[in-house]
Design a protein around this motif. Structure first.
Motif, PDB file in Angstrom:
ATOM      1  N   GLN A 197      70.228  66.276  25.278  1.00  0.00           N
ATOM      2  CA  GLN A 197      70.814  66.825  26.497  1.00  0.00           C
ATOM      3  C   GLN A 197      69.730  67.341  27.448  1.00  0.00           C
ATOM      4  O   GLN A 197      69.784  67.117  28.664  1.00  0.00           O
ATOM      5  CB  GLN A 197      71.789  67.950  26.147  1.00  0.00           C
ATOM      6  CG  GLN A 197      72.997  67.500  25.338  1.00  0.00           C
ATOM      7  CD  GLN A 197      72.725  67.426  23.843  1.00  0.00           C
ATOM      8  OE1 GLN A 197      71.601  67.672  23.382  1.00  0.00           O
ATOM      9  NE2 GLN A 197      73.757  67.082  23.083  1.00  0.00           N
ATOM     10  N   ASP A 198      68.730  68.035  26.888  1.00  0.00           N
ATOM     11  CA  ASP A 198      67.647  68.549  27.720  1.00  0.00           C
ATOM     12  C   ASP A 198      66.780  67.416  28.251  1.00  0.00           C
ATOM     13  O   ASP A 198      66.288  67.486  29.386  1.00  0.00           O
ATOM     14  CB  ASP A 198      66.799  69.547  26.938  1.00  0.00           C
ATOM     15  CG  ASP A 198      67.499  70.883  26.744  1.00  0.00           C
ATOM     16  OD1 ASP A 198      68.396  71.204  27.548  1.00  0.00           O
ATOM     17  OD2 ASP A 198      67.143  71.606  25.787  1.00  0.00           O
ATOM     18  N   ALA A 229      68.482  66.097  31.199  1.00  0.00           N
ATOM     19  CA  ALA A 229      68.456  67.045  32.315  1.00  0.00           C
ATOM     20  C   ALA A 229      67.079  67.137  32.959  1.00  0.00           C
ATOM     21  O   ALA A 229      66.961  67.432  34.158  1.00  0.00           O
ATOM     22  CB  ALA A 229      68.896  68.423  31.820  1.00  0.00           C
ATOM     23  N   GLU A 283      70.607  72.439  38.184  1.00  0.00           N
ATOM     24  CA  GLU A 283      70.759  71.843  36.848  1.00  0.00           C
ATOM     25  C   GLU A 283      70.945  72.984  35.843  1.00  0.00           C
ATOM     26  O   GLU A 283      70.021  73.767  35.608  1.00  0.00           O
ATOM     27  CB  GLU A 283      69.529  71.007  36.498  1.00  0.00           C
ATOM     28  CG  GLU A 283      69.420  70.594  35.041  1.00  0.00           C
ATOM     29  CD  GLU A 283      70.666  69.935  34.504  1.00  0.00           C
ATOM     30  OE1 GLU A 283      71.267  70.499  33.561  1.00  0.00           O
ATOM     31  OE2 GLU A 283      71.045  68.866  35.028  1.00  0.00           O
ATOM     32  N   ARG A 304      70.865  73.307  32.701  1.00  0.00           N
ATOM     33  CA  ARG A 304      69.984  73.368  31.533  1.00  0.00           C
ATOM     34  C   ARG A 304      68.544  73.718  31.905  1.00  0.00           C
ATOM     35  O   ARG A 304      67.707  73.922  31.020  1.00  0.00           O
ATOM     36  CB  ARG A 304      70.021  72.045  30.764  1.00  0.00           C
ATOM     37  CG  ARG A 304      71.416  71.610  30.332  1.00  0.00           C
ATOM     38  CD  ARG A 304      71.366  70.418  29.399  1.00  0.00           C
ATOM     39  NE  ARG A 304      70.936  70.818  28.071  1.00  0.00           N
ATOM     40  CZ  ARG A 304      71.760  71.238  27.104  1.00  0.00           C
ATOM     41  NH1 ARG A 304      73.060  71.332  27.350  1.00  0.00           N
ATOM     42  NH2 ARG A 304      71.291  71.584  25.932  1.00  0.00           N
ATOM     43  N   ASP A 337      65.680  76.089  33.212  1.00  0.00           N
ATOM     44  CA  ASP A 337      65.326  77.496  33.363  1.00  0.00           C
ATOM     45  C   ASP A 337      64.017  77.554  34.147  1.00  0.00           C
ATOM     46  O   ASP A 337      62.929  77.435  33.580  1.00  0.00           O
ATOM     47  CB  ASP A 337      65.177  78.149  31.986  1.00  0.00           C
ATOM     48  CG  ASP A 337      64.796  79.619  32.050  1.00  0.00           C
ATOM     49  OD1 ASP A 337      64.786  80.175  33.167  1.00  0.00           O
ATOM     50  OD2 ASP A 337      64.489  80.195  30.984  1.00  0.00           O
ATOM     51  N   PHE A 356      63.283  73.893  29.295  1.00  0.00           N
ATOM     52  CA  PHE A 356      64.510  73.274  28.837  1.00  0.00           C
ATOM     53  C   PHE A 356      64.634  73.659  27.370  1.00  0.00           C
ATOM     54  O   PHE A 356      63.848  73.188  26.529  1.00  0.00           O
ATOM     55  CB  PHE A 356      64.462  71.754  29.010  1.00  0.00           C
ATOM     56  CG  PHE A 356      64.465  71.335  30.460  1.00  0.00           C
ATOM     57  CD1 PHE A 356      65.646  71.065  31.124  1.00  0.00           C
ATOM     58  CD2 PHE A 356      63.270  71.236  31.169  1.00  0.00           C
ATOM     59  CE1 PHE A 356      65.642  70.696  32.470  1.00  0.00           C
ATOM     60  CE2 PHE A 356      63.252  70.872  32.501  1.00  0.00           C
ATOM     61  CZ  PHE A 356      64.442  70.602  33.149  1.00  0.00           C
ATOM     62  N   GLY A 357      65.549  74.569  27.082  1.00  0.00           N
ATOM     63  CA  GLY A 357      65.575  75.150  25.744  1.00  0.00           C
ATOM     64  C   GLY A 357      64.306  75.959  25.540  1.00  0.00           C
ATOM     65  O   GLY A 357      63.943  76.780  26.380  1.00  0.00           O
TER      66      GLY A 357
END
Length: 281
Positions: free
Chosen positions: A194-195, A198, A233, A235, A237, A268-269
């Motif tokens: 998913q990241d 994104a 977006e 996801r 940061d 991302f995460g």
């Protein structure tokens, strides 16, 4: 291909190259190689008669809460790729070989080390500058190739090389990207699916920003647009989005009048990705 694990071995190897009248091009890496690293190798082959690559995950450029222990490693795969690419020698030292007990000397670009990524990662560029200086002293290359994706790092290396009168020519190599535009990085493998999907927001934002830069937009408005686009977006940061003079990394304001670089740092995460693009008015 010479595989050298000690300073003495790599010095003997490169001394042999120089004794034969051959120039040496260096490609420093932290391993887990990808097509971006291979582009550096190919450029190095055009810049020097012998190519030396280093693989060393440098602990001094990682902070206390960063990903040193999880940084991806695959020595056998890396060596196979370098062999196939025609690299002449690889330097793979242990940490104690580079930082023996009692070592206390550092190299730091006092201003460049404290802005942008240096502000997010205190001490990071001190670690980079110190280890690259040591590699230059150990290998004594004629030229060294670094990727433009790590744009601030490239500026730091150019700065201390000039300041310390190190006789190494620094060559920047354009960023290599995946088919969807994501800048290649050893950290990409740690992204969740998913990241990973994104993360293409970074290259898309930079592409659109390059078009906006030609409209007479001010630096502050362009910076705000880039930040807002990335923050759209869920996801992503956003850690940092900035626009600086492409040569000096000095802050700029008002309408763009000279080449500028857009610098991004986005999580991302748990994975921090960086990207950049030089834009012209």
């Amino acid at each position: 291909m010479h595989i050298c694990r000690t300073i003495a071995d790599i010095r003997t190897t490169t001394a042999g190259f120089r004794a034969a009248g051959e120039s040496v091009a260096l490609v420093p890496t932290m391993g887990y190689l990808h097509a971006g690293h291979m582009a550096l190798v190919e450029r190095a082959k055009s810049e020097g008669q012998r190519v030396v690559t280093t693989i060393f995950v440098n602990p001094t450029q990682f902070g206390a809460n960063e990903d040193l222990s999880t940084y991806p490693r695959d020595e056998a795969r890396d060596l196979a790729m370098l062999q196939a690419a025609g690299v002449n020698a690889v330097f793979l030292p242990e940490v104690a070989e580079i930082y023996p007990e009692g070592a206390q000397t550092i190299v730091e670009t006092t201003d460049l080390a404290k802005i942008l990524i240096g502000k997010l990662r205190p001490g990071h560029f001190r670690g980079v500058a110190t280890v690259v200086t040591k590699l230059f002293n150990i290998i004594q290359p004629d030229v060294a190739c670094f990727g433009e994706k790590d744009y601030q790092q490239l500026c730091v290396i150019r700065q201390f090389t000039r300041d310390l009168n190190i006789p190494v020519r620094i060559v920047g190599v354009p960023t290599v990207r995946e088919a969807d535009g994501l800048a290649m990085s050893s950290r990409n493998v740690r992204l969740t699916p998913q990241d990973r999907a994104a993360a293409v927001i970074l290259s898309r934002a930079l592409t659109q920003a390059a078009d906006l830069a030609k409209t007479g937009i001010t630096a502050s408005r362009l910076r705000a647009w880039v930040a807002a686009h990335i923050q759209s977006e869920p996801r992503a940061d956003l850690q940092s989005a900035d626009i600086r003079d492409a040569q000096t990394l000095r802050s700029i304001s008002g309408p763009l009048k000279a080449p500028a670089v857009i610098l991004l740092a986005v999580k991302f995460g748990a994975v921090l990705l960086i990207d950049q693009r030089v834009v012209t008015p």
